[in-house]
Design an enzyme around this catalytic site. Structure first.
Site, PDB file in Angstrom:
ATOM      1  N   LYS A 146       0.813  -1.218   0.000  1.00 52.09           N
ATOM      2  CA  LYS A 146       0.000   0.000   0.000  1.00 52.09           C
ATOM      3  C   LYS A 146       0.848   1.272   0.000  1.00 52.09           C
ATOM      4  O   LYS A 146       0.465   2.274  -0.617  1.00 52.09           O
ATOM      5  CB  LYS A 146      -0.964  -0.009   1.185  1.00 52.09           C
ATOM      6  CG  LYS A 146      -2.016  -1.099   1.083  1.00 52.09           C
ATOM      7  CD  LYS A 146      -2.965  -1.089   2.271  1.00 52.09           C
ATOM      8  CE  LYS A 146      -3.990  -2.218   2.170  1.00 52.09           C
ATOM      9  NZ  LYS A 146      -4.934  -2.212   3.311  1.00 52.09           N
TER      10      LYS A 146
ATOM     11  N   ASN B 156      -4.837   1.349  -1.842  1.00 55.88           N
ATOM     12  CA  ASN B 156      -5.106  -0.084  -2.029  1.00 55.88           C
ATOM     13  C   ASN B 156      -5.746  -0.381  -3.372  1.00 55.88           C
ATOM     14  O   ASN B 156      -6.053  -1.528  -3.660  1.00 55.88           O
ATOM     15  CB  ASN B 156      -5.985  -0.631  -0.890  1.00 55.88           C
ATOM     16  CG  ASN B 156      -7.436  -0.205  -1.021  1.00 55.88           C
ATOM     17  OD1 ASN B 156      -7.733   0.864  -1.572  1.00 55.88           O
ATOM     18  ND2 ASN B 156      -8.341  -1.017  -0.515  1.00 55.88           N
TER      19      ASN B 156
ATOM     20  N   GLY C 180      -1.411   0.131  12.620  1.00 58.41           N
ATOM     21  CA  GLY C 180      -0.942   0.030  11.252  1.00 58.41           C
ATOM     22  C   GLY C 180      -1.786   0.829  10.277  1.00 58.41           C
ATOM     23  O   GLY C 180      -2.581   1.697  10.659  1.00 58.41           O
TER      24      GLY C 180
ATOM     25  N   ALA D 132      -5.462   2.121  21.023  1.00 57.37           N
ATOM     26  CA  ALA D 132      -4.828   1.196  21.963  1.00 57.37           C
ATOM     27  C   ALA D 132      -3.864   0.314  21.182  1.00 57.37           C
ATOM     28  O   ALA D 132      -4.267  -0.386  20.249  1.00 57.37           O
ATOM     29  CB  ALA D 132      -5.873   0.340  22.673  1.00 57.37           C
TER      30      ALA D 132
ATOM     31  N   ARG E  42       0.146  -1.995  21.255  1.00 60.33           N
ATOM     32  CA  ARG E  42       1.242  -2.559  22.045  1.00 60.33           C
ATOM     33  C   ARG E  42       2.322  -1.508  22.289  1.00 60.33           C
ATOM     34  O   ARG E  42       2.911  -1.448  23.371  1.00 60.33           O
ATOM     35  CB  ARG E  42       1.833  -3.772  21.320  1.00 60.33           C
ATOM     36  CG  ARG E  42       0.915  -4.991  21.260  1.00 60.33           C
ATOM     37  CD  ARG E  42       1.646  -6.190  20.659  1.00 60.33           C
ATOM     38  NE  ARG E  42       0.819  -7.390  20.664  1.00 60.33           N
ATOM     39  CZ  ARG E  42       0.066  -7.781  19.656  1.00 60.33           C
ATOM     40  NH1 ARG E  42       0.025  -7.063  18.544  1.00 60.33           N
ATOM     41  NH2 ARG E  42      -0.654  -8.888  19.728  1.00 60.33           N
TER      42      ARG E  42
END
Length: 271
Positions: free
Chosen positions: A65, A86, A127, A148, A150
């Site tokens: 992309k 995309n 992402g 939210a 990691r």
């Protein structure tokens, strides 16, 4: 001369893609004798393969992309906002045109699921799909967004984008989720595992779940969800509808002839 009756989907991996089912069903419903095939293309080969492409349009998935964005001479607003393309269209003389149909596809899927009016939204992930989700919920009128992840520091660009488009947003670590929201949109890859404690915290305060994953289903997160949960086939369907519009007319906003029947055929193809 460029062949204008074929299209393809590129990515790595690509064997799992259901785009051929969706597009071919749409073409049959429209009475078009077009083809649609998968092709395994790695990011480092994208420019070379693109130069040799002989198709009307391309759908691209991970990890292409960003490369598709760079190659597009013209881009729609969702693509410009997210920095991701995309869908590529070759069918006119204006140069290679890039679109991000994930934004409109997700917005349409959320509305179809009855959660398009959610005012408070939590996005799980950091992402490209998370960025598209941010733009989608902004267009639907979200008043507060929490990201939210990691590694919440990876959401810096999304927070800057949220400020540009006028949506109050903050980023938190998965272990810091506390506030209740109306809607949770999970953008993690299918099969991704979360710490059980983090998953339970998301479920306890998450409202309705819309998980972009659809295989396997239920996802690991959906298995822990107590409230209503929706899988990502709706997004897959509706972003493909926009792609078909582009390949047919060059315009994502121009409805297809008897579009309701085309969508039914595409939905049937998904089973």
């Amino acid at each position: 001369m460029r062949r204008l009756t074929g299209a393809e989907v590129w990515g790595a991996p690509i064997a799992h893609s259901r785009s051929p089912e969706l597009h071919l069903a749409a073409y049959r419903a429209l009475g078009l004798d077009w083809t649609f095939e998968r092709r395994l293309v790695e990011a480092d080969r994208f420019a070379d393969e693109l130069a040799r492409a002989s198709v009307r349009g391309l759908a691209v998935t991970f990890p292409l992309k960003d490369a598709a964005f760079r190659q597009a001479a013209l881009r729609d607003r969702p693509a410009e906002l997210t920095g991701a393309v995309n869908t590529l269209f070759f069918g006119d003389d204006e140069g290679l045109r890039g679109f991000n149909t994930d934004v409109g596809g997700l917005a349409n899927a959320l509305e179809e699921s009855g959660v398009g009016g959610a005012e408070t939204v939590r996005l799980v992930g950091s992402g490209a799909t998370t960025t598209s989700a941010l733009v989608a919920v902004s267009a639907l009128g979200a008043r507060r967004v929490e990201i939210a992840a990691r590694r919440p520091e990876r959401a810096a660009a999304m927070l800057a984008l949220a400020a540009r488009i006028g949506v109050p947003a903050r980023a938190v670590a998965l272990g810091e989720v506390r506030d209740p929201v109306d809607l949770t949109i999970a953008t993690l890859p299918g099969g991704a595992e979360l710490d059980p404690g983090h998953a339970d915290a998301l479920a306890d305060a998450g409202g309705v779940l819309f998980d972009v994953a659809y295989s396997p289903w239920p996802s690991a997160l959906a298995q822990r969800w107590q409230a209503e949960a929706h899988h990502g086939l709706g997004m897959l369907l509706h972003q493909a509808v926009l792609q078909v519009r582009i390949f047919v007319s060059g315009d994502a906003d121009r409805e297809l002839p008897d579009e309701a029947q085309v969508i039914r055929a595409m939905r049937d193809a998904l089973g």
